[in-house]
Design a protein around this motif. Structure first.
Motif, PDB file in Angstrom:
ATOM      1  N   PHE A   3      42.460  56.173 -18.562  1.00 21.97           N
ATOM      2  CA  PHE A   3      42.268  54.828 -18.046  1.00 21.97           C
ATOM      3  C   PHE A   3      43.387  54.487 -17.079  1.00 21.97           C
ATOM      4  O   PHE A   3      44.528  54.917 -17.249  1.00 21.97           O
ATOM      5  N   GLU A   4      43.060  53.725 -16.087  1.00 19.18           N
ATOM      6  CA  GLU A   4      44.052  53.257 -15.128  1.00 19.18           C
ATOM      7  C   GLU A   4      44.898  52.161 -15.769  1.00 19.18           C
ATOM      8  O   GLU A   4      44.474  51.478 -16.697  1.00 19.18           O
ATOM      9  N   GLU A   7      43.256  48.816 -16.090  1.00 22.76           N
ATOM     10  CA  GLU A   7      42.217  48.824 -17.122  1.00 22.76           C
ATOM     11  C   GLU A   7      42.828  48.498 -18.491  1.00 22.76           C
ATOM     12  O   GLU A   7      42.294  47.709 -19.254  1.00 22.76           O
ATOM     13  N   PRO A  60      36.348  46.347 -15.007  1.00 19.92           N
ATOM     14  CA  PRO A  60      36.957  47.163 -16.062  1.00 19.92           C
ATOM     15  C   PRO A  60      35.946  48.080 -16.741  1.00 19.92           C
ATOM     16  O   PRO A  60      34.796  47.698 -16.961  1.00 19.92           O
ATOM     17  N   LYS A  61      36.387  49.291 -17.082  1.00 25.24           N
ATOM     18  CA  LYS A  61      35.521  50.258 -17.764  1.00 25.24           C
ATOM     19  C   LYS A  61      35.547  50.056 -19.267  1.00 25.24           C
ATOM     20  O   LYS A  61      34.687  50.549 -19.970  1.00 25.24           O
TER      21      LYS A  61
END
Length: 75
Positions: A3-4, A7, A60-61
């Motif tokens: 994840f970034e 995020e 966002p994921k």
């Protein structure tokens, strides 16, 4: 999963600090106090939630934790 940074900030589930909204006049008064704070965004009238960073829309994921869910967590 990879994840970034943004995020994790938006949906990682940890409590990093107190978030609040404040109007411009009160923010100017707050500036005069010796209380550290960071401006992370602004609130505008619109339909739904839009998250931007450096002029780009972020989707966002990960969703984060739903504290009001009636379903038990599977984690």
């Amino acid at each position: 999963h990879h994840f970034e940074f943004r995020e994790i900030q938006l949906g990682g589930g940890e409590d990093y600090g107190l978030l609040f909204t404040i109007d411009e006049a009160r923010e100017k008064a707050l500036r005069k106090m010796d209380i550290p704070y960071w401006i992370i965004g602004n609130v505008q009238a619109s339909e739904g939630l839009v998250i931007t960073s450096e002029g780009r829309i972020i989707t966002p994921k990960i969703d984060g934790f739903d504290h009001f869910s009636v379903e038990p967590s599977s984690q």
